[in-house]
Design a protein around this motif. Structure first.
Motif, PDB file in Angstrom:
ATOM      1  N   ARG A 100       0.867  -1.180   0.000  1.00 19.62           N
ATOM      2  CA  ARG A 100       0.000   0.000   0.000  1.00 19.62           C
ATOM      3  C   ARG A 100       0.898   1.222   0.000  1.00 19.62           C
ATOM      4  O   ARG A 100       1.823   1.328   0.801  1.00 19.62           O
ATOM      5  N   PHE A 101       0.618   2.167  -0.904  1.00 15.17           N
ATOM      6  CA  PHE A 101       1.428   3.375  -1.031  1.00 15.17           C
ATOM      7  C   PHE A 101       0.557   4.574  -0.700  1.00 15.17           C
ATOM      8  O   PHE A 101      -0.489   4.804  -1.320  1.00 15.17           O
ATOM      9  N   CYS A 102       1.001   5.323   0.317  1.00 11.31           N
ATOM     10  CA  CYS A 102       0.222   6.438   0.830  1.00 11.31           C
ATOM     11  C   CYS A 102       0.892   7.751   0.444  1.00 11.31           C
ATOM     12  O   CYS A 102       2.104   7.903   0.629  1.00 11.31           O
ATOM     13  N   MET A 103       0.130   8.688  -0.071  1.00  6.36           N
ATOM     14  CA  MET A 103       0.639   9.973  -0.534  1.00  6.36           C
ATOM     15  C   MET A 103       0.018  11.089   0.276  1.00  6.36           C
ATOM     16  O   MET A 103      -1.210  11.209   0.338  1.00  6.36           O
ATOM     17  N   GLY A 104       0.872  11.920   0.901  1.00  5.53           N
ATOM     18  CA  GLY A 104       0.382  12.984   1.765  1.00  5.53           C
ATOM     19  C   GLY A 104       0.749  14.360   1.244  1.00  5.53           C
ATOM     20  O   GLY A 104       1.910  14.626   0.921  1.00  5.53           O
ATOM     21  N   ASP A 114      -5.754  21.189  -8.444  1.00  5.95           N
ATOM     22  CA  ASP A 114      -4.821  20.106  -8.141  1.00  5.95           C
ATOM     23  C   ASP A 114      -5.453  18.720  -8.247  1.00  5.95           C
ATOM     24  O   ASP A 114      -4.726  17.719  -8.197  1.00  5.95           O
ATOM     25  N   VAL A 115      -6.755  18.662  -8.418  1.00  6.61           N
ATOM     26  CA  VAL A 115      -7.424  17.354  -8.493  1.00  6.61           C
ATOM     27  C   VAL A 115      -6.875  16.509  -9.644  1.00  6.61           C
ATOM     28  O   VAL A 115      -6.550  15.327  -9.454  1.00  6.61           O
ATOM     29  N   PRO A 116      -6.729  17.053 -10.861  1.00  8.52           N
ATOM     30  CA  PRO A 116      -6.199  16.211 -11.955  1.00  8.52           C
ATOM     31  C   PRO A 116      -4.780  15.699 -11.674  1.00  8.52           C
ATOM     32  O   PRO A 116      -4.434  14.578 -12.061  1.00  8.52           O
ATOM     33  N   LYS A 117      -3.954  16.505 -11.013  1.00  9.71           N
ATOM     34  CA  LYS A 117      -2.586  16.078 -10.715  1.00  9.71           C
ATOM     35  C   LYS A 117      -2.582  14.920  -9.707  1.00  9.71           C
ATOM     36  O   LYS A 117      -1.846  13.946  -9.877  1.00  9.71           O
ATOM     37  N   ILE A 118      -3.405  15.023  -8.669  1.00  7.91           N
ATOM     38  CA  ILE A 118      -3.485  13.941  -7.675  1.00  7.91           C
ATOM     39  C   ILE A 118      -4.094  12.701  -8.311  1.00  7.91           C
ATOM     40  O   ILE A 118      -3.647  11.573  -8.064  1.00  7.91           O
ATOM     41  N   ALA A 119      -5.101  12.903  -9.157  1.00  3.36           N
ATOM     42  CA  ALA A 119      -5.722  11.766  -9.835  1.00  3.36           C
ATOM     43  C   ALA A 119      -4.706  11.040 -10.713  1.00  3.36           C
ATOM     44  O   ALA A 119      -4.694   9.799 -10.771  1.00  3.36           O
ATOM     45  N   VAL A 125       0.262   5.069  -9.693  1.00  4.92           N
ATOM     46  CA  VAL A 125       0.667   4.162  -8.617  1.00  4.92           C
ATOM     47  C   VAL A 125      -0.141   2.873  -8.682  1.00  4.92           C
ATOM     48  O   VAL A 125       0.392   1.773  -8.473  1.00  4.92           O
ATOM     49  N   LYS A 126      -1.422   2.975  -8.982  1.00  2.00           N
ATOM     50  CA  LYS A 126      -2.250   1.774  -9.159  1.00  2.00           C
ATOM     51  C   LYS A 126      -1.700   0.890 -10.268  1.00  2.00           C
ATOM     52  O   LYS A 126      -1.715  -0.342 -10.167  1.00  2.00           O
ATOM     53  N   ALA A 127      -1.204   1.525 -11.315  1.00  2.00           N
ATOM     54  CA  ALA A 127      -0.668   0.767 -12.447  1.00  2.00           C
ATOM     55  C   ALA A 127       0.581  -0.015 -12.062  1.00  2.00           C
ATOM     56  O   ALA A 127       0.943  -0.982 -12.747  1.00  2.00           O
ATOM     57  N   GLU A 128       1.230   0.371 -10.960  1.00  2.00           N
ATOM     58  CA  GLU A 128       2.400  -0.357 -10.457  1.00  2.00           C
ATOM     59  C   GLU A 128       2.004  -1.554  -9.605  1.00  2.00           C
ATOM     60  O   GLU A 128       2.868  -2.276  -9.091  1.00  2.00           O
ATOM     61  N   GLY A 129       0.694  -1.757  -9.427  1.00  2.00           N
ATOM     62  CA  GLY A 129       0.222  -2.905  -8.654  1.00  2.00           C
ATOM     63  C   GLY A 129       0.125  -2.658  -7.166  1.00  2.00           C
ATOM     64  O   GLY A 129       0.073  -3.610  -6.376  1.00  2.00           O
ATOM     65  N   LEU A 130       0.067  -1.399  -6.755  1.00  2.00           N
ATOM     66  CA  LEU A 130      -0.021  -1.040  -5.350  1.00  2.00           C
ATOM     67  C   LEU A 130      -1.414  -0.531  -4.996  1.00  2.00           C
ATOM     68  O   LEU A 130      -2.085   0.109  -5.812  1.00  2.00           O
ATOM     69  N   GLU A 131      -1.820  -0.808  -3.772  1.00  2.00           N
ATOM     70  CA  GLU A 131      -3.016  -0.188  -3.235  1.00  2.00           C
ATOM     71  C   GLU A 131      -2.676   1.270  -2.930  1.00  2.00           C
ATOM     72  O   GLU A 131      -1.546   1.579  -2.546  1.00  2.00           O
ATOM     73  N   THR A 132      -3.645   2.170  -3.103  1.00  2.00           N
ATOM     74  CA  THR A 132      -3.367   3.596  -2.968  1.00  2.00           C
ATOM     75  C   THR A 132      -4.119   4.224  -1.801  1.00  2.00           C
ATOM     76  O   THR A 132      -5.259   3.868  -1.502  1.00  2.00           O
ATOM     77  N   CYS A 133      -3.447   5.185  -1.163  1.00  2.00           N
ATOM     78  CA  CYS A 133      -4.043   5.982  -0.099  1.00  2.00           C
ATOM     79  C   CYS A 133      -3.566   7.409  -0.275  1.00  2.00           C
ATOM     80  O   CYS A 133      -2.410   7.645  -0.648  1.00  2.00           O
ATOM     81  N   VAL A 134      -4.436   8.372  -0.013  1.00  5.47           N
ATOM     82  CA  VAL A 134      -4.093   9.787  -0.124  1.00  5.47           C
ATOM     83  C   VAL A 134      -4.598  10.515   1.109  1.00  5.47           C
ATOM     84  O   VAL A 134      -5.664  10.206   1.645  1.00  5.47           O
ATOM     85  N   GLN A 142     -17.567  16.260  -4.842  1.00  9.76           N
ATOM     86  CA  GLN A 142     -17.148  15.952  -6.215  1.00  9.76           C
ATOM     87  C   GLN A 142     -15.676  15.590  -6.291  1.00  9.76           C
ATOM     88  O   GLN A 142     -15.249  14.836  -7.179  1.00  9.76           O
ATOM     89  N   GLN A 143     -14.868  16.108  -5.370  1.00 11.97           N
ATOM     90  CA  GLN A 143     -13.453  15.765  -5.351  1.00 11.97           C
ATOM     91  C   GLN A 143     -13.247  14.323  -4.904  1.00 11.97           C
ATOM     92  O   GLN A 143     -12.416  13.601  -5.463  1.00 11.97           O
ATOM     93  N   ALA A 144     -14.007  13.906  -3.903  1.00 17.03           N
ATOM     94  CA  ALA A 144     -13.924  12.516  -3.458  1.00 17.03           C
ATOM     95  C   ALA A 144     -14.296  11.571  -4.595  1.00 17.03           C
ATOM     96  O   ALA A 144     -13.658  10.528  -4.801  1.00 17.03           O
ATOM     97  N   VAL A 145     -15.315  11.933  -5.355  1.00 21.53           N
ATOM     98  CA  VAL A 145     -15.734  11.114  -6.499  1.00 21.53           C
ATOM     99  C   VAL A 145     -14.618  11.047  -7.542  1.00 21.53           C
ATOM    100  O   VAL A 145     -14.311   9.978  -8.093  1.00 21.53           O
ATOM    101  N   ALA A 146     -13.981  12.182  -7.816  1.00 25.09           N
ATOM    102  CA  ALA A 146     -12.905  12.219  -8.827  1.00 25.09           C
ATOM    103  C   ALA A 146     -11.738  11.337  -8.407  1.00 25.09           C
ATOM    104  O   ALA A 146     -11.145  10.632  -9.242  1.00 25.09           O
ATOM    105  N   LEU A 147     -11.394  11.349  -7.124  1.00 28.20           N
ATOM    106  CA  LEU A 147     -10.290  10.516  -6.656  1.00 28.20           C
ATOM    107  C   LEU A 147     -10.659   9.041  -6.720  1.00 28.20           C
ATOM    108  O   LEU A 147      -9.828   8.195  -7.080  1.00 28.20           O
ATOM    109  N   LYS A 148     -11.890   8.727  -6.394  1.00 28.97           N
ATOM    110  CA  LYS A 148     -12.351   7.339  -6.505  1.00 28.97           C
ATOM    111  C   LYS A 148     -12.292   6.872  -7.960  1.00 28.97           C
ATOM    112  O   LYS A 148     -11.835   5.754  -8.251  1.00 28.97           O
TER     113      LYS A 148
END
Length: 340
Positions: A100-104, A114-119, A125-134, A142-148
């Protein structure tokens, strides 16, 4: 009251949690281990790694934080990391055993620009096979939806402490602000990583109150990080007396019992703990740790020390799927007897 530790409860009273918290330590840890064995594979520890993708300059005044713009801690504000640097760090984390990789990001709230950059970071990171956390501060629905939609698995937004003590730590946002962000994340379908910090000058009743607040979240947070304050010179809490490792173990044991299906992570503060102290917290029910030399801005035991600790305990790191695999339920039912 009868208690098996197999089904999460959402009707815990503060008094029930206090009764748990104040049990003799051997009884408390015995019950916590019974609950852990009923829900998680024995001797398995999940590894997560945390990266500060945007350091310093935060508008919040959280009294424990080196990244607040309100305090002079010697930390310089930096811009958001380039995408390729985040991906490189994620690959290193995976090579080191983290799944799991967490980004703060040190923001009061996530800005729309900044939403598109975080997305993009989440997707890469998901493409590397890791679970993601932010963790990036407060979110709008709407931001929570975009990140999901970008593939985010977990959003971290700690409650920090009890509702009563909260204003002694933070004044720039309210407890309800935090709960609102958690609600937006749930509505978007995100898992939650929500816990707190011990050693900020709070009393035991505040630690009990924190766990009670977490227990009222429905469903429970899938991940509950318990942090020991790392005092930072220049912050209001920089001279706080340390909380004992035994108190940390108590809090972790109660979390393991109250949140039987959740990860309970021994998080910040391990660098200041002895090997025996960390082992006590794992025996109390923690089944996840942060690995790597750094958390956001503080030191963390490196790979060599972590491997020595796990080896001494006979534990091994395992993927989240292996760690979460349920074992057989205990043969005898545990019963908690009301105090008094």
């Amino acid at each position: 009251m009868a208690f098996t530790g197999l089904t999460p409860r959402h009707d815990w009273s503060r008094e029930e949690i206090a009764d748990l918290y104040t049990q003799p330590l051997d009884s408390l840890m015995g019950l916590a281990l019974s609950v852990k064995s009923a829900n998680w594979a024995d001797g398995k520890v999940q590894k997560s790694q945390l990266l500060s993708i945007k350091t310093g300059g935060c508008a919040e005044d959280c009294g424990y934080c080196s990244q607040s713009a309100h305090f002079d801690t010697g930390l310089k504000a930096e811009k958001l990391m380039p995408l390729e640097d985040v991906v490189s760090a994620a690959r290193e984390a995976k090579a080191g055993g983290a799944d799991r990789f967490c980004m703060g990001a040190a923001w009061r709230n996530l800005k729309e620009r900044d939403v598109p950059k975080i997305a993009a970071m989440i997707s890469a990171v998901k493409a590397e096979g890791l679970e993601t956390c932010v963790t990036a501060g407060m979110l709008e629905p709407q931001q929570a939806v975009a990140l999901k939609e970008a593939g985010l698995d977990y959003y971290n937004h700690n409650l920090d402490t009890s509702r009563e003590y909260y204003t002694s730590v933070v004044s720039t946002r309210t407890y309800e602000d935090r709960l609102d962000t958690l609600a937006h994340c749930r509505e978007a379908g995100l898992n939650l990583c929500v816990g707190g910090i011990l050693g900020m000058g709070e009393g035991r009743d505040d630690r009990i109150g924190l766990i009670h607040e977490l227990s009222k979240l429905t469903p429970h947070p899938e991940s509950v990080p318990i942090n020991m304050l790392v005092p930072i010179k220049g912050t209001p809490l920089g001279e706080s007396p340390p909380v004992s490792v035994i108190e940390m173990a108590r809090a972790i044991a109660v979390c393991r019992i109250v949140f039987p299906k959740s990860w309970v992570r021994l998080s910040a503060g391990r660098e200041a703990m002895s090997e025996e102290g960390q082992a006590l917290c794992m025996l109390a029910g923690a089944n996840s740790i942060f690995v790597g030399d750094r958390l956001l801005t503080t030191d963390n035991p490196g790979e060599t020390r972590d491997e020595a600790l796990l080896g001494a305990m006979g534990f091994e790191h395992a993927s989240r799927e292996e760690t979460a695999k349920p074992t057989q339920a205990p043969k005898r039912k545990q019963t908690l007897i009301d105090a008094g």
